[in-house]
Design an enzyme around this catalytic site. Structure first.
Site, short mmCIF file in Angstrom:
data_model
loop_
_atom_site.label_atom_id
_atom_site.label_comp_id
_atom_site.label_asym_id
_atom_site.label_seq_id
_atom_site.Cartn_x
_atom_site.Cartn_y
_atom_site.Cartn_z
N TYR A 57 14.00 7.20 6.34
CA TYR A 57 14.97 7.27 7.43
C TYR A 57 14.64 6.24 8.51
CZ TYR A 57 17.22 9.16 11.65
OH TYR A 57 17.94 9.30 12.79
N ARG A 117 -2.62 -8.94 12.41
CA ARG A 117 -1.88 -7.68 12.47
C ARG A 117 -2.27 -6.89 13.72
NH1 ARG A 117 0.41 -5.37 8.21
NH2 ARG A 117 -0.73 -3.39 8.30
N LYS A 137 0.83 -1.20 0.00
CA LYS A 137 0.00 0.00 0.00
C LYS A 137 0.86 1.25 0.00
CE LYS A 137 -4.32 -1.61 2.01
NZ LYS A 137 -5.36 -1.37 3.03
N HIS A 139 2.99 0.31 7.88
CA HIS A 139 2.11 1.47 7.84
C HIS A 139 2.89 2.62 7.22
CE1 HIS A 139 -0.59 -0.17 11.29
NE2 HIS A 139 -0.96 -0.61 10.11
#
Length: 330
Positions: free
Chosen positions: A279, A245, A179, A269
């Site tokens: 990062y 999840r 996603k 996510h």
């Protein structure tokens, strides 16, 4: 104003938007596919000149979707149509976005959550039931792996053997299946590597890791794992494949051992800030490797029926700053 042609209809502009903006910006394949599907839902608008579409016509198309009980789809269609109208304005083929005034005009969809088990004892019972599953061995191994890897069911069932680096203990899910607009790396615990080794003898060395029952040319059906849960006596209100999840997120956060950002990275996510997301993905890799092995060890404890003690939280948020979420009474 442009003459009315296929390029100036809502459908023509929408397809151009998908091609130039979404594909051009390298959006994930699943995101592009959803946009095309949303356009199909808005078929009453497709052949209309986009500059002449009024809010009442957009609302009629959305009400048609609502009438089928698809309230969330109607909401997503309004949002998609708004992006198309704004693109038309930017390319001088319309003067306004008629869908903008429809905010609040649609039925607010109920927020639904994927059913999941978050009680450690119940999780252990389910893991034992999975081990005893009498159906297909491929389905059983899929159910054994999915609690450990924290991925979405679709990401697992479409997995191919070429995505796994067993020496490095990493599964790399390609961007097109995510996603978020980038690949996702999953650390593989010793337990997961063991399950995959067992499965490799059945479905390897190439192709789908979890093929369909009757042909290795197609992946396992999207309903296979949930149907297995139903056979095991778990209702759709109790547990789903996607619910693992929630189980992982809840119990890992409750443990107090892991940085919440590391947990979010493992759940894939997407971070709204692309630079920060890149990062953090690198920053938390070592912690994620340790966390995935801890999580697999913890699931083994639950599966074996150990007495589970609730965590006593420490002041820190990283590894070693809190006591273990579970203890085995000897």
């Amino acid at each position: 104003m442009h003459s009315v042609s296929a390029e100036n209809t809502f459908g023509g502009v929408a397809r151009e938007y998908i091609q130039h903006k979404m594909i051009g910006e390298q959006r994930a394949e699943v995101t592009v596919a959803k946009a095309r599907w949303l356009l199909e839902q808005l078929s009453p608008l497709e052949r209309l000149p986009i500059a002449e579409i009024r809010a009442v016509e957009v609302l009629a198309a959305l009400r048609r979707i609502e009438a089928k009980g698809k309230h969330e789809t109607a909401r997503r269609c309004r949002s998609f149509s708004s992006r198309v109208f704004r693109y038309a304005v930017a390319t001088c083929r319309a003067e306004n976005d008629p869908s903008a005034v429809l905010r609040g005009a649609l039925i607010t969809p109920r927020v639904t959550h994927h059913p999941a088990l978050t009680d450690p004892k119940a999780v252990g019972e389910l893991l034992r039931a999975i081990d005893d599953y009498p159906g297909s061995m491929i389905t059983r191994i899929a159910m054994q792996i999915i609690p450990h890897v924290m991925c979405r069911p679709g990401e697992l069932r479409l997995a191919e053997w070429c995505e796994f680096d067993f020496d490095a203990a990493i599964w790399t899910i390609p961007q097109g299946r995510m996603k978020m607009p980038r690949p996702h790396a999953v650390p593989l615990s010793k337990q997961v590597l063991g399950y995959l080794d067992e499965l490799h003898a059945l479905t390897g060395p190439g192709g789908f890791v979890f093929p369909a029952f009757h042909t290795f040319k197609r992946p396992m059906s999207e309903n296979t794992i949930n149907q297995a849960f139903r056979r095991m006596g778990y209702t759709s209100e109790e547990m789903t494949a996607h619910g693992w999840r929630t189980t992982a997120s809840t119990l890992l956060n409750e443990s107090g051992k892991w940085n919440p950002d590391a947990i979010e990275r493992s759940l894939a996510h997407a971070d709204s800030n692309a630079v920060r997301g890149t990062y953090n993905r690198g920053r938390y890799w070592a912690e994620r490797v340790e966390m995935h092995q801890w999580w697999s060890d913890y699931l083994d404890q639950l599966r074996k029926g150990a007495d589970i003690l609730r965590p006593e939280f420490g002041r820190g948020s990283g590894p070693g700053h809190a006591r273990d979420v579970a203890a085995i009474k000897r």
